[in-house]
Scaffold this motif. Structure first.
Motif, PDB file in Angstrom:
ATOM      1  N   THR A 192      36.842  -6.179 -13.726  1.00 47.80           N
ATOM      2  CA  THR A 192      37.900  -7.163 -13.501  1.00 47.80           C
ATOM      3  C   THR A 192      37.962  -7.466 -12.017  1.00 47.80           C
ATOM      4  O   THR A 192      37.754  -6.590 -11.186  1.00 47.80           O
ATOM      5  CB  THR A 192      39.258  -6.630 -13.977  1.00 47.80           C
ATOM      6  OG1 THR A 192      39.560  -5.427 -13.282  1.00 47.80           O
ATOM      7  CG2 THR A 192      39.249  -6.358 -15.464  1.00 47.80           C
ATOM      8  N   VAL A 207      42.665  -5.267 -22.680  1.00 47.80           N
ATOM      9  CA  VAL A 207      42.195  -5.393 -21.300  1.00 47.80           C
ATOM     10  C   VAL A 207      42.722  -4.246 -20.449  1.00 47.80           C
ATOM     11  O   VAL A 207      41.993  -3.681 -19.626  1.00 47.80           O
ATOM     12  CB  VAL A 207      42.606  -6.763 -20.710  1.00 47.80           C
ATOM     13  CG1 VAL A 207      42.342  -6.821 -19.210  1.00 47.80           C
ATOM     14  CG2 VAL A 207      41.868  -7.878 -21.423  1.00 47.80           C
ATOM     15  N   ALA A 208      43.977  -3.867 -20.631  1.00 47.80           N
ATOM     16  CA  ALA A 208      44.567  -2.773 -19.857  1.00 47.80           C
ATOM     17  C   ALA A 208      43.866  -1.447 -20.151  1.00 47.80           C
ATOM     18  O   ALA A 208      43.594  -0.662 -19.236  1.00 47.80           O
ATOM     19  CB  ALA A 208      46.053  -2.665 -20.149  1.00 47.80           C
ATOM     20  N   MET A 218      49.365 -10.484 -27.262  1.00 49.07           N
ATOM     21  CA  MET A 218      49.826  -9.184 -26.838  1.00 49.07           C
ATOM     22  C   MET A 218      48.713  -8.144 -27.014  1.00 49.07           C
ATOM     23  O   MET A 218      48.537  -7.290 -26.169  1.00 49.07           O
ATOM     24  CB  MET A 218      51.066  -8.824 -27.659  1.00 49.07           C
ATOM     25  CG  MET A 218      51.723  -7.590 -27.234  1.00 49.07           C
ATOM     26  SD  MET A 218      53.071  -8.108 -26.204  1.00 49.07           S
ATOM     27  CE  MET A 218      53.997  -6.689 -26.047  1.00 49.07           C
ATOM     28  N   TYR A 267      46.145  -8.299 -24.185  1.00 48.21           N
ATOM     29  CA  TYR A 267      46.627  -7.673 -22.945  1.00 48.21           C
ATOM     30  C   TYR A 267      46.397  -6.164 -22.984  1.00 48.21           C
ATOM     31  O   TYR A 267      45.901  -5.586 -22.021  1.00 48.21           O
ATOM     32  CB  TYR A 267      48.112  -7.981 -22.733  1.00 48.21           C
ATOM     33  CG  TYR A 267      48.693  -7.202 -21.584  1.00 48.21           C
ATOM     34  CD1 TYR A 267      48.450  -7.579 -20.275  1.00 48.21           C
ATOM     35  CD2 TYR A 267      49.449  -6.052 -21.809  1.00 48.21           C
ATOM     36  CE1 TYR A 267      48.965  -6.850 -19.211  1.00 48.21           C
ATOM     37  CE2 TYR A 267      49.961  -5.322 -20.749  1.00 48.21           C
ATOM     38  CZ  TYR A 267      49.718  -5.726 -19.469  1.00 48.21           C
ATOM     39  OH  TYR A 267      50.212  -5.003 -18.423  1.00 48.21           O
TER      40      TYR A 267
END
Length: 53
Positions: A22, A7-8, A1, A4
């Motif tokens: 990306t 990366v976001a 989690m 994620y």
């Protein structure tokens, strides 16, 4: 989690700077190589060309 969200956050910062590292998250921005900054995929052009008849 955690990965994620990391990366976001990175993708959001890059989009504000008008580039991405990306592949598919922001297809309208140029894609750069994350370590060197070399352009891997330029931003698509939106210029319409006149018909060539």
């Amino acid at each position: 989690m955690f990965i994620y969200f990391a990366v976001a956050i990175k993708a959001a910062r890059e989009s504000k700077a008008e580039y991405t590292t990306t592949g598919g998250m922001y297809p309208k921005l140029p894609q750069l190589e994350s370590r060197t900054g070399v352009v891997l995929r330029p931003a698509p052009t939106t210029t319409l060309l006149p018909p060539t008849d």
